[in-house]
Scaffold this motif. Structure first.
Motif, short mmCIF file in Angstrom:
data_model
loop_
_atom_site.label_atom_id
_atom_site.label_comp_id
_atom_site.label_asym_id
_atom_site.label_seq_id
_atom_site.Cartn_x
_atom_site.Cartn_y
_atom_site.Cartn_z
N GLU A 1 0.84 -1.22 0.00
CA GLU A 1 0.00 0.00 0.00
C GLU A 1 0.86 1.25 0.00
N GLN A 2 1.90 1.26 0.83
CA GLN A 2 2.77 2.44 0.90
C GLN A 2 3.49 2.66 -0.42
N THR B 1 2.41 1.79 -3.36
CA THR B 1 1.39 2.28 -4.29
C THR B 1 1.11 3.76 -4.04
N ARG B 2 0.95 4.15 -2.77
CA ARG B 2 0.72 5.56 -2.44
C ARG B 2 1.89 6.44 -2.90
N ASP B 3 3.10 5.98 -2.62
CA ASP B 3 4.28 6.76 -3.01
C ASP B 3 4.38 6.89 -4.54
N PHE C 1 1.85 6.80 -6.73
CA PHE C 1 0.82 7.72 -7.22
C PHE C 1 1.10 9.17 -6.79
N LYS C 2 1.68 9.36 -5.62
CA LYS C 2 2.06 10.71 -5.21
C LYS C 2 3.08 11.27 -6.20
N SER D 1 -6.65 12.09 -8.87
CA SER D 1 -6.79 11.41 -7.58
C SER D 1 -6.84 9.91 -7.84
N TYR D 2 -6.74 9.15 -6.77
CA TYR D 2 -6.79 7.69 -6.88
C TYR D 2 -7.31 7.13 -5.58
N ARG D 3 -7.76 5.89 -5.65
CA ARG D 3 -8.20 5.17 -4.45
C ARG D 3 -7.83 3.71 -4.63
N ILE D 4 -7.10 3.17 -3.67
CA ILE D 4 -6.77 1.74 -3.72
C ILE D 4 -8.05 0.97 -3.40
N VAL E 1 -6.86 -0.23 -8.52
CA VAL E 1 -6.92 1.19 -8.17
C VAL E 1 -7.97 1.88 -9.04
#
Length: 154
Positions: free
Chosen positions: A44-45, A47-49, A51-52, A94-97, A123
């Protein structure tokens, strides 16, 4: 030992043997599910990094999140990646896992010798198009892979 105790012991041993054989045949699935419990936060981290970096248009970081064993990374330098990205009208708003699933081992070590694991990351992405001003929500399933002890976008 009485006859009843012998039968009970044999039945227990038989059950243990059947259970052990079943576990050998079915071990991958439960082991992968258990491993996903432990790896989920890191995936998850990552993926977040990733997409950021995409949303910040930090292309050096985005390129760094691409798996070294991926076809794109093997065939494109960072400079070529920058040229590809500079011409794209697509921006991630924006995105959402949605889900992380199907953690599995590398079943093609010849093609991907450094890869240990693959996983799917679903996602929902809101993308904007700078050329038209339109936006769209898309659902993507990305493959992430663990290579050299680190998770990357495949």
């Amino acid at each position: 030992m009485t006859a009843g105790l012998k039968k009970a012991t044999l039945a227990a041993v038989g059950c243990m043997v059947v259970t052990a054989v079943a576990a050998l045949f079915l071990w991958d699935a439960p082991r992968n599910r258990l491993e996903l419990v432990f790896e989920r936060h890191t995936i998850e981290q990552t993926t977040r990094d990733y997409f950021k970096a995409e949303m910040d248009r930090d292309y050096r970081k985005v390129y760094g999140f691409l798996a070294p064993s991926s076809t794109y990374r093997k065939t494109h330098t960072y400079e070529e990646f920058l040229r590809d990205m500079s011409g794209s009208p697509v921006v991630i708003k924006s995105y959402r896992i949605v889900d992380i699933y199907r953690l599995r081992g590398n079943h093609d070590p010849v093609a991907y010798p450094a890869v240990k694991r693959f996983v799917q990351v679903e996602v929902e992405v809101d993308v904007g198009f700078s050329d038209t001003g339109d936006t769209s929500t898309c659902n993507y399933c990305f493959t992430f892979l663990k290579e050299g002890g680190r998770w990357y976008k495949g």
